[in-house]
Design an enzyme around this catalytic site. Structure first.
Site, PDB file in Angstrom:
ATOM      1  N   LYS A   1       2.913  26.858  -6.240  1.00 12.63           N
ATOM      2  CA  LYS A   1       4.119  25.727  -5.288  1.00 12.63           C
ATOM      3  C   LYS A   1       3.700  24.707  -5.251  1.00 12.63           C
ATOM      4  O   LYS A   1       3.279  24.347  -3.626  1.00 12.63           O
ATOM      5  CB  LYS A   1       4.647  26.804  -4.236  1.00 12.63           C
ATOM      6  CG  LYS A   1       3.335  27.573  -2.852  1.00 12.63           C
ATOM      7  CD  LYS A   1       3.644  27.805  -1.680  1.00 12.63           C
ATOM      8  CE  LYS A   1       2.667  28.765  -1.117  1.00 12.63           C
ATOM      9  NZ  LYS A   1       2.779  29.178  -0.599  1.00 12.63           N
TER      10      LYS A   1
ATOM     11  N   GLU B   1      -7.745  29.211   1.933  1.00 13.59           N
ATOM     12  CA  GLU B   1      -7.749  28.421   3.066  1.00 13.59           C
ATOM     13  C   GLU B   1      -7.666  29.044   4.014  1.00 13.59           C
ATOM     14  O   GLU B   1      -7.471  28.434   4.606  1.00 13.59           O
ATOM     15  CB  GLU B   1      -6.603  27.398   2.652  1.00 13.59           C
ATOM     16  CG  GLU B   1      -5.082  28.423   2.817  1.00 13.59           C
ATOM     17  CD  GLU B   1      -3.868  27.369   2.838  1.00 13.59           C
ATOM     18  OE1 GLU B   1      -4.038  26.647   3.920  1.00 13.59           O
ATOM     19  OE2 GLU B   1      -3.389  27.401   2.108  1.00 13.59           O
TER      20      GLU B   1
ATOM     21  N   ASN C   1       1.099  -1.163  -0.007  1.00 12.24           N
ATOM     22  CA  ASN C   1      -0.348  -0.304  -0.010  1.00 12.24           C
ATOM     23  C   ASN C   1       0.697   0.929   0.091  1.00 12.24           C
ATOM     24  O   ASN C   1       1.173   1.134   0.602  1.00 12.24           O
ATOM     25  CB  ASN C   1      -1.062   0.153   1.252  1.00 12.24           C
ATOM     26  CG  ASN C   1      -1.636   1.519   1.538  1.00 12.24           C
ATOM     27  OD1 ASN C   1      -1.862   1.753   1.123  1.00 12.24           O
ATOM     28  ND2 ASN C   1      -2.460   1.536   2.666  1.00 12.24           N
ATOM     29  N   GLY C   2       1.422   1.977  -1.187  1.00  8.61           N
ATOM     30  CA  GLY C   2       1.822   3.202  -1.203  1.00  8.61           C
ATOM     31  C   GLY C   2       1.918   2.886  -2.454  1.00  8.61           C
ATOM     32  O   GLY C   2       2.089   2.534  -3.514  1.00  8.61           O
TER      33      GLY C   2
END
Lengths: 477, 1548
Positions: free
Chosen positions: B996, B945, B289-290
């Site tokens: 960014k 945000e 998993n990854g």
């Protein structure tokens, strides 16, 4: 950049002028230079904008303004000079006489007051001269090519210097007895003392630019000879054709074109013209027709000559009065009422005035002017407003000297240009494409190319034309 | 729509009975329909999709009997686990095809023996044979061919095929796409005379590699012949399923005789659902998993190593194993390949795992010397396979699991008294009686666990690693052999300024004034990368007429969604710049000699360092210098590179273990080869000839100066860099006094090096890479504007999708710089200005020129369409302003329609949004003006945000609304409360930002005034930090979970996900679509920003034209496009931009910079300094007064743009925008644009029309289906109706299991809708749950609700908690000691703003990250606790992991520090530790613990209270330094205006 909050921390402090009472008695420079520390503080106001409108839209020679502002703020004057010199051959002149569109484009003109760019420029170059940093930079190698430059105004000088540094043999031909064109005889000393010009010319001479004065091209030298003797010719002889006023009585005495008046005055100050020959405003009622910079120079000169009364009439409406230090048309050049140093020295200005006729004394000298007031009616979109005389508004005025400063039409269509057979554009200027005229090897720059404009634009033109000529010479077998 | 209308639709067999389908499908495939995989292959070359960028993530786990007893129950349990992890998988565009599921078990001998008898042959005794699980073609002839290959290869290896068994399958349960690509599943049984155990496994391994190789040489792909397993010990069943289909498909698994003591399972969530049965997991040893982020480098290095591999175990057979890494595999498959090699080569399972995913062993870890030595020794042998990872692995006897060093994937385990071990991504996947539980735990970052069924024990991390580390005297070997040059990396010595050459060198290497004063000087002064703002509107390198350094053609790739960026600031303890350089030895062996290499603590060499290396010759370690200069003509650059490569190869053969490539010596006839080209050419050449591992490559170059340059050089193969000219420039700056006056040269250079190091860490981290060892040569870049030939020859494997320049243009650029430097005297004597970061006339072009800004402002203020037309003509004028790819496009002629027939401006503007800009980065005035304008238009503004003031939810008297229709949910979760979420039409998850991507940000304290602090739930004057990752999104299934959470929190809002364009963004978008987002936003690389590192603004991400086209293509191919809308933004300026975006596939359009320009922004690029002189991007009250923007200006702009869009639509013949979407066929490349560098550009892949089946949509035509069937809230809301409506208290009780996710969010939404953030009176609604809670238990729980859980919880408990109370304790009948066991998972209380949480037991990693107001008591927690906390109180009654309080700028924590070692686990950068002595602290602590005892009845906590006077002194108070001073200041009510806050990057 300058100090991050400099624009907020420090107020603008522009040039100061010598007091009116003192300065009208001489022809010396009006400006009082500010101290080094004050200049540094003023430079700290520069914000190093992401878009420096001063450089990109304001300055016709695209001076790297934020860069040298920053260097001045940091005290690095020599580098500031190096970056100033990268774009401008005559910063000591633009630093004195430029109307500084950079400042009206300065971002701080939106809602504050602009950086004193012009005085920083002047400080940099004057300091550089004082420190001995301004030295000749002769070419590393000679190209073996020869270029003739016709006219020694700002465009001609700038082009000559650039071309010389590229290694070409350059000869500048000047009609007048001294080098400098408009800078020499067009601009009064109180705005530009002539040693400033001489100092720069020394550098050019040392770099090897060849100057020939009192040469009437077309008469003394033929176009054919120029084409044969030089690999390229640059016409930089300005827009010498003044706009005339064709009304009854125009032929009377003591009605002169402004430039005629200013040249004589300048020559007189330089000591090369006897006073007896001079058109003098002394003890006269002077009327300057035309509200531009040339007219203003006439006002200042007339004041110094001791005029009794000075009027300045303008056909266009009075621009909007604007006392604020911001620019209402930012970043563009604002159409606002400008009061020059000469106006401050005493002059009655009026607008919306159309000259109807001059009347004279029996001796044939001008005595009266008859005028009418105007109204400008807006016309349909895209077209200029229409001029309407106001019924019953006619008036007359006693005048002894009338100076016509109504602008310039185009380059003087002289014999040289006829012989070269260059094409003109619809306005009568020399038609060019990237500075090349319709004739191979003949180039044009400055006012001769685009019509009367700023000194600083002429400098840019001179530099760019030099590049174009250099390319031309490189490609020419 | 184009081309494929007549293609027969063969994918709808659902209603036919099973055998018929098979028959039918076989007929079809034997007949005329091409194999899907073959079709895919031809398609990949035509468009932007590249399978390399597929990502997958998943649920993973195992169940095993410690005592090795083989039962069918284990198999059944494995299947149950899969079914309970189903929400971690995904299904495809046909709404039925799973991404894959599978199970690896022991060989079920009894079952197979019986089955083989049925098939007509017998099997030897258990362990005496191997069984192959094979995926073969369904077409009989092709299958025969595959079988022949198999049999002959086995025969060649002296084996015997005993027989074949066709595995029964039931394809009727499959989705269409899975069924269409289903292989023929069969088993083959093989013996090798006398072989068993490891010997047999090795024989089988060799045989399999031979089979694979022969299949490949016969032109068969992995899809034609795939060996899922081939072993005497393990057997692998897998396929394209969602879990419930698994046992239905393979009836074998239901047979009671099918027994095993081990079942290792995997449920896959892939970003794509292109049929690939082979890529389902597990693989032969592992389930993963990854994601491996450094794959390219790992592959290259492994390939290069093959030349030196040898092993006594294989002898001559070793050559048969090559290539070790099979082509066509996924990252996990390739990992499995190498893991298998290491294990087969004789290393143990755990040893091999420790080599490939080493845990962090930096100085901040207290680990044994031997273990540290083990890792360091192996660092010289194998680079890590870097990326987020939870691995489960087995060889049939031992089964284990390991986490990577960051521990970003969950792994929870339960050990029972009856000997069962269950490990899975979630707790609660098997029902285990509480009284049977012996222990519950979770794998900590970098840790491992093994179940040894042969020795009947569970082995924990310490024991495993101690024993492996002491197998050999690694520590002694290392001490004796590693080379650490004395004085290397000492204080840098003086730098000589070569006055004669400095300026010419600067010019030759392309330095500008900006490089000096905006890049190098700030680095030398501040030791960090310079920061800028307002995005990038500069011309792309390939469109710039000015010579560009080669670096500028590359763009950094970055992690988004599928793997998290690492936090290089707060979690840098897991990162490392250390590497070994030199000659590597045989991977399959270990000896002292292996670590005879040069150890570099970081890769930036000072001049002194380099001189030492230059003269080095110690014990066989020798360096050689290789000049990299060429003479200025095209032909000679290729030749020069060939010569350099050949020279280097020769030097390596002669024993040179370190090559120093050097471009010193530039003169009038010598031009430097671009350093990146030289490094990559040499690196690739050595890889090709198998000699790369024999030498290190160091580059001595004048070119490298900014962080991007260093990152590129390392990424393409350099081991170390000496930037000599940058150093010389610094020396010159110091001498000219251009730097801060008190800075010495030595300090300046050290600062500069530090800045480069930080920058490298940052770039690595945004890729999710932790170590420079695996970053080196990993090529994590894509090229924009480099031609195919150049890429293939010098940068193979680097994506470059639009072609571009070749060697001759590079030469032209080099020559241009060279001749400017050595040219005539007339040119400027100084350096050129640059104009990249600040506009300069005659320098780099920018989309927003001064004229454009002036015209745009004039047009929108005066509402003058004629001026707007001038503006857009100016911006669109390609011949004068070629900045963007779309500038090269033009529209094909089409039959026009009358303008009056085109849909009106009013409806078009509804597709427009303003891009996210936070209140904080821009002023209140600007933020609210945008909101009013967009609301008036019926369009939408985006909160950004920074949260939003609740006052803005109330409409103004004149009807205007200040409410942002789009609310952003970003990594810091500022102000994300239930009420915030409810008050929105759209919730946008910001995964990345164009300026960014992959980075976080900081809002400096001086911008945090009272209002901002209120909105962001923080303290005025205290810096606010946004972490790089969302700590609840470490994988694609986590994103799906957050989408689900948000959908629960506001069912009326659509959920969108913001991505940034990069290679592979389309596949991520597909994953997002499968995660059921309603909209995906593709941002260009060039978007604006309040502040970002300049290198990120310039060098990360790609133009949206490519990213959008890729997204459209991948979504359409995956049949997902119909479910999701697509939005696009990034320097959108005109109607033409909008039309191009629409034709490339966007339905909606965002405007950021242009919108703020109408409000007065003049591109100062000073947002980060808080000095915006027009009041747009500042919080300074005096400057805010200068704001003159009006909503009308924004409205005028939007309407002008829409009007332009209409004009284009009329011209293109579209009456509605819907018709226009995705019609890339109407775009052509404008042949009229002539530019010397654009000749090689090729947009055919960008403009490739999608292959469509009939009726397949090019735009969104239906809604996502959100499944709330497992949501308990529906029933709670129903039962608590009286509470919600009349505030009457209600108590409820219900069972819960891990499939019941996001409990409480929907309920809270109902409350917030009625009562706002005030919620209900405390305890109005109480719900008691029993069982294992699914993820996000108590998410966004608001005031008045109390959730009590008896049992366990998974990750994200109390996410966004905003007033509610959560109480958790283990089952009352549990026998284990709760406070030593894990009760709740990772990332609890993430982004909480208020409320309380009491946990009797331990929590996992990252507890209370970004908490800004919640109060919590917990009895122990994992690493990174209280990270980035800005408010609230956390009490820890036990141990914490490492890195506690990193980035904590507010709030208070109390930790019970029993052994007085807490300070070694706490990150002390921003906090002080104090004793708890003040009365109010004592009181507060005591009352919190008392609450805890009252709610959870924790005997442990009760004990603490009983011994209060004894225990109190053992508590420490964790106090953020800034917070303390802010509190003091507030107390004294002082203004902090005089305080100096360092300029730093901020949040946008």
């Amino acid at each position: 950049m300058g100090k991050v909050t400099g624009f907020f921390d420090y107020p603008r402090r522009a040039f100061a002028y010598r007091p009116v009472g003192e300065r009208v008695n001489d022809y010396k420079e009006l400006i009082i230079p500010q101290s080094g520390p004050e200049i540094t503080t003023q430079a700290a106001r520069c914000m190093d904008c992401g878009i420096p409108f001063c450089q990109a839209m304001g300055c016709p020679v695209y001076n790297l303004i934020p860069e040298w502002n920053d260097l001045v703020y940091k005290g690095n004057w020599q580098e500031a000079y190096e970056r100033l010199e990268m774009t401008n051959n005559l910063p000591e002149i633009t630093g004195r006489i430029c109307p500084a569109p950079c400042e009206t484009s300065c971002t701080l003109s939106i809602n504050s007051s602009p950086v004193t760019i012009k005085q920083i420029e002047l400080a940099i170059i004057e300091n550089a001269f004082a420190q001995g940093w301004v030295t000749a930079r002769p070419p590393a190698a000679e190209s073996g090519r020869k270029v003739a430059v016709i006219g020694s105004g700002p465009a001609g000088i700038s082009a000559a210097q650039q071309l010389r540094r590229m290694g070409h043999a350059v000869t500048v031909f000047e009609r007048e007895d001294r080098i400098g064109g408009i800078l020499r005889y067009g601009i009064p000393d109180f705005k530009l003392e002539k040693w400033v010009l001489d100092r720069r010319l020394e550098q050019l001479i040392e770099e090897g630019v060849n100057f020939e004065t009192s040469v009437h091209i077309g008469d003394d030298l033929s176009a054919r000879y120029l084409r044969r003797a030089f690999d390229a010719v640059l016409v930089a002889m300005g827009a010498g054709q003044p706009r005339d006023l064709t009304v009854p009585g125009r032929g009377l005495q003591n009605i002169h074109f402004a430039m005629e008046y200013l040249i004589q005055s300048n020559k007189s100050i330089a000591g090369i013209l006897g006073d007896e020959k001079q058109i003098s405003a002394k003890n006269r009622n002077v009327l300057v027709i035309g509200g531009g910079d040339t007219g203003s120079d006439c006002v200042g000169t007339a004041r110094r000559q001791g005029a009794k009364k000075i009027y300045q009439f303008e056909i266009m409406p009075k621009p909007r009065e604007w006392q604020d230090s911001t620019n209402p048309s930012w970043p563009y050049w604002p159409q606002i009422l400008r009061t020059s140093s000469s106006h401050e020295e005493g002059c009655e200005r009026d607008w919306n005035i159309l000259t109807k006729e001059f009347t004279g004394t029996g001796a044939g000298a001008v005595e009266k002017i008859r005028c009418v007031r105007l109204e400008w009616k807006p016309s349909e979109k895209g077209k200029p407003p229409a001029m309407v005389e106001i019924p019953g508004s006619e008036f007359s005025l006693d005048v002894d000297l009338v100076l016509l400063a109504m602008g310039f039409l185009h380059v003087t269509h002289n014999r040289l240009l006829d012989d070269f057979k260059v094409d003109y554009d619809p306005r009568g200027n020399i038609k060019t494409s990237s500075y090349g005229t319709s004739v191979d090897g003949v180039f044009a720059a400055g006012d001769a190319d685009i019509g009367a404009s700023l000194v600083v634009r002429a400098i840019f033109h001179g530099r760019e034309a030099a590049k174009a000529i250099d390319n031309y010479l490189k490609n020419k077998k | 729509m184009i081309g494929s209308l007549n293609k027969p639709n063969i994918r709808r067999p659902a209603l036919v009975v099973q055998c018929c389908i098979l028959h039918l499908l076989r007929l079809l495939y034997d007949g005329t329909v091409p194999h899907v995989a073959a079709g895919e292959e031809t398609m990949t070359r035509k468009d932007l999709y590249d399978p390399f960028f597929e990502h997958d993530s998943c649920g993973v786990g195992f169940v095993a009997h410690v005592n090795g007893t083989r039962t069918h129950d284990i198999v059944a349990n494995g299947i149950t686990i899969l079914k309970n992890l189903v929400h971690r998988g995904a299904i495809g565009g046909d709404q039925k095809t799973g991404d894959g599921a599978g199970m690896l078990t022991q060989v079920p001998h009894e079952f197979l023996a019986a089955e083989c008898v049925k098939a007509g042959f017998g099997l030897p005794t258990a362990g005496g044979y191997g069984v192959a699980m094979l995926f073969l073609p369904r077409a009989a002839t092709k299958r025969k061919e595959a079988k022949d290959i198999f049999e002959s290869a086995v025969r060649d290896e002296a084996g015997a095929v005993l027989g074949w068994r066709d595995v029964p399958v039931r394809p009727d349960c499959l989705g269409d796409m899975a069924a269409a690509s289903m292989p023929f599943v069969t088993q083959a049984f093989v013996t090798f005379e006398g072989a068993s155990g490891p010997g047999l496994e090795r024989k089988l391994y060799v045989a399999r590699k031979c089979i694979e190789r022969q299949a490949a040489s016969a032109g068969m792909s992995m899809d034609d012949l795939y060996v899922a397993s081939f072993s005497g010990a393990t057997l692998n069943y897998k396929g394209m399923f969602v879990a419930p289909q698994f046992d239905a498909f393979y009836p074998d698994l239901l047979d009671p005789k099918f027994t095993s003591a081990i079942a290792l399972v995997h449920q896959r969530y892939s970003t794509n659902t292109f049929p690939s049965w082979c890529l389902a997991q597990p693989f032969r040893y592992c389930a993963h998993n990854g994601e491996i982020n450094t794959l390219r480098g790992n592959i290259n290095k492994m390939n290069a190593r093959e030349a030196t591999l040898s092993s006594a175990l294989f002898g001559q057979d070793i050559k048969k194993l090559f290539p070790v890494i099979a082509a066509g595999g996924s990252d996990s498959a390739m990992f499995d390949n190498v893991y298998e090699l290491l294990v087969m080569g004789g290393r143990s399972l755990e040893h091999s795992m420790m080599m490939m995913i080493p845990e962090a062993f930096g100085p901040r870890y207290h680990i044994s010397e031997d273990k540290r030595a083990f890792y360091e020794y192996h660092a010289a042998i194998l680079e890590p396979w870097d990326g987020p990872a939870s691995f489960s692995f087995t060889d049939g006897t031992i089964v284990g699991a390991a986490l990577d060093r960051n521990g970003l994937r969950p792994a929870r385990y339960v050990i029972t008294r009856s000997g069962l071990v269950v490990l899975a991504s979630e707790i609660g996947v098997l029902d285990i009686p509480a009284n049977d539980v012996l222990e519950k735990g979770r794998l900590a970052p970098g840790k491992m666990i093994l179940v040894d069924t042969a020795h009947n024990r569970v082995v924990f991390d310490n024991e495993i690693k101690a024993s492996v580390s002491r197998r050999k005297p690694y520590r002694r070997w290392l001490e004796k052999n590693k080379i650490e040059l004395k004085g290397l990396f000492g204080v840098p010595g003086p730098v000589r300024i070569e006055r004669d050459t400095l300026l010419t060198n600067e010019k030759v290497f392309g330095y500008t004034l900006e490089d000096l004063d905006m890049i190098i000087a700030p680095m030398a002064e501040n030791a960090q990368e310079p920061v800028g703002s307002m995005g990038n509107d500069e011309a792309l390198a390939v469109l710039s007429e000015r010579p560009q350094v080669l670096f500028n053609y590359f763009k950094q790739l970055f992690a988004q969604v599928t793997n998290p960026p690492i936090d290089p600031y707060r979690e840098n303890l897991v990162m490392s710049l250390m590497s070994f350089v030199g000659r590597e030895s045989n991977l399959l062996d270990e000896s002292e000699q292996h670590c005879r290499q040069l150890k570099l603590s970081h890769p930036i060499l000072s001049n002194d360092d380099l001189n030492k290396l230059r003269n080095m010759n110690v014990g066989g370690f020798r360096s050689c210098v290789q000049p990299i200069l060429f003479e200025p003509s095209t032909r000679s650059l290729n030749a020069a590179l060939d010569a350099v490569a050949a020279d280097v190869e020769k030097k390596v053969e002669d024993g040179c273990s370190l090559i120093i490539l050097s471009d010193r010596g530039v003169d009038e006839t010598h031009v430097p080869i671009p350093s990146l080209l030289a490094v990559s050419a040499v690196h690739q050449h050595l890889v090709r000839v198998g000699k790369r591992q024999l030498t290190g490559i160091v580059i001595e170059t004048g070119e490298a100066r900014e962080v991007m340059h260093f990152a590129c050089l390392m990424g393409f193969g350099a081991s170390a860099i000496n930037p000599y000219l940058a150093f010389e420039v610094i020396a010159d700056l110091v001498e000219r006094k251009s730097l801060q006056s008190d800075l010495t040269l030595e300090a300046a250079i050290e600062n500069y090096i530090t800045a480069v190091k930080k920058g490298l860490l940052k770039i690595m981290s945004k890729m999710g890479v932790s170590t420079i060892r695996s970053y080196k040569g990993a090529q994590i870049f894509e090229a924009v504007g480099l031609g195919e030939e150049l890429i293939d020859r010098y940068f193979p494997g680097t994506p470059s999708r639009i072609g571009g320049i070749g060697v001759s243009e590079i030469v032209a650029e080099s020559n241009a710089r060279h001749s400017a430097a050595f040219g005539s005297n007339a040119g400027p004597q100084g350096l050129e200005s640059g104009g990249k970061y600040r506009y300069r006339e005659f320098s780099e072009k920018h989309l927003l020129s001064p004229v454009a800004v002036a015209l745009l402002q004039k047009a929108t203020r005066e509402n003058d369409p004629a001026v707007f037309a001038q503006y857009s003509a100016h911006v669109n004028n390609v011949s004068a302003n070629l900045c963007t790819l779309r500038g090269l496009f033009s529209f094909k002629k089409a039959a026009d329609v009358p303008l009056d027939d085109v849909e009106p401006v009013e409806s078009i503007v509804k597709r427009f949004v303003t891009s996210a800009m936070s209140f904080g980065s821009i002023s209140k005035d600007a933020h609210e003006t945008l909101a009013i304008a967009m609301n008036r238009l019926g369009a939408a503004s985006n909160s950004g945000e920074g949260g939003e003031d609740e006052e803005r939810y109330v409409p103004l008297a004149n009807g205007d609304s200040l409410k942002s229709a789009i609310k952003q949910v970003a990594s810091a979760r500022f102000g994300v409360t239930s009420n915030y979420l409810v008050n929105s039409r759209e919730l946008q998850i910001k995964m990345a930002q164009g300026a960014k991507p992959g980075e976080g940000g900081q809002l400096p304290g001086n911008k945090v005034d009272k209002t901002i602090a209120k909105v962001r739930h923080s303290t005025p004057g205290v810096m606010l930090i946004s972490p790089p990752p969302h700590h609840d999104i470490y994988s694609i299934e986590d994103l799906a979970q957050l989408i689900f959470d948000l959908k629960n929190a506001n069912r009326g809002a659509r959920i969108s996900v913001k991505l940034v364009a990069e290679a592979g963004v389309g596949t991520v978008a597909a994953g997002v679509a499968k995660g059921r987002a309603d909209m995906v936003l593709i941002s260009g690389h060039d978007g604006g920003t309040g502040a970002s590192p300049l290198s990120s603004i310039k060098h990360a991400g790609i133009p949206w034209e490519i990213g959008l086209a890729e997204t459209q293509q991948v979504l359409v191919r995956n049949r997902l496009r119909g479910f999701i809308r697509v939005q696009c933004d990034g320097q959108m300026k005109t109607g033409r931009d909008v039309v191009i975006a629409a034709l490339l596939g966007a339905e909606e359009f965002g405007f950021g910079t242009a919108a703020v320009v109408t409000l007065g922004c003049i591109m100062m690029r000073k947002c980060h300094l808080n000095t915006c002189p027009v009041g747009v991007a500042t919080q300074d009250p005096a400057l805010r007064k200068r704001f003159t923007g009006k909503p009308e200006y924004v409205i005028n702009f939007m309407r002008f743009v829409a009007q332009e869009v209409r004009q284009y639509m009329a011209q293109l013949g579209f009456k509605t925008m819907d018709e226009m979407i995705g019609r890339s066929d109407l775009i052509e490349v404008n042949g009229a644009v002539s530019h010397w560098k654009t000749r090689g550009l090729d947009f055919s892949r960008v403009l490739a029309p999608p292959q469509l089946d009939a009726g397949q949509p090019l735009r969104c035509v239906s809604k996502q289906v959100h499944d709330f069937s497992n949501s308990l809230d529906v029933s709670i809301i129903e039962q608590a109706k009286v509470s919600i409506e009349d505030k009457k208290p209600v108590s409820l009780a219900m069972p819960i299991r891990n499939r019941n996710r996001t409990v409480g969010a929907m309920l809270s939404a109902e409350i917030s809708k009625r009562y706002g953030s005030a919620g209900l009176p405390a305890n109005t609604i109480k719900v008691k749950f029993t069982g294992a809670a699914g993820q996000s238990f108590g998410a966004f729980l608001t005031r008045g609700v109390t959730l009590e859980l008896e049992g366990d919880a998974n990750d994200y408990v109390g996410k966004g908690l905003c007033g509610g109370t959560i109480i958790m304790y283990p089952p009352r009948d549990a026998n284990y000691r709760a406070h030593n066991n894990i009760v709740t998972g990772n990332v609890n209380l993430f982004g909480a703003t208020g409320g309380e949480m009491y946990v009797h037991g331990m929590a996992g990693e990252r507890f209370a990250v970004r908490n800004s107001g919640a109060v919590a008591v917990v009895e122990g927690l994992g690493d990174h606790g209280c990270e980035y906390m800005t408010g609230g109180t956390v009490v820890v009654l036990g141990k914490t992991g490492v890195n506690f309080a990193a980035g904590m700028s507010g709030g208070i924590a109390y930790v019970l520090d029993e052994n007085q070692l807490f300070d070694t686990r706490c990150n002390l950068e921003m906090v002080d530790l104090e004793p708890v002595v003040q009365e109010e602290d004592k009181k507060s602590l005591h009352s919190l613990i008392a609450n805890h005892v009252r709610y959870t009845q924790s005997p442990y906590a009760s004990q603490i209270l009983d011994d209060w006077s004894e225990m109190l002194p053992r508590f420490v108070k964790v106090m953020p330094i800034d917070y303390r001073s802010a509190l003091e200041r507030i107390r004294k009510d002082q203004s902090r205006e005089t305080e100096v806050v360092p300029i730093t990057e901020e949040v946008y």
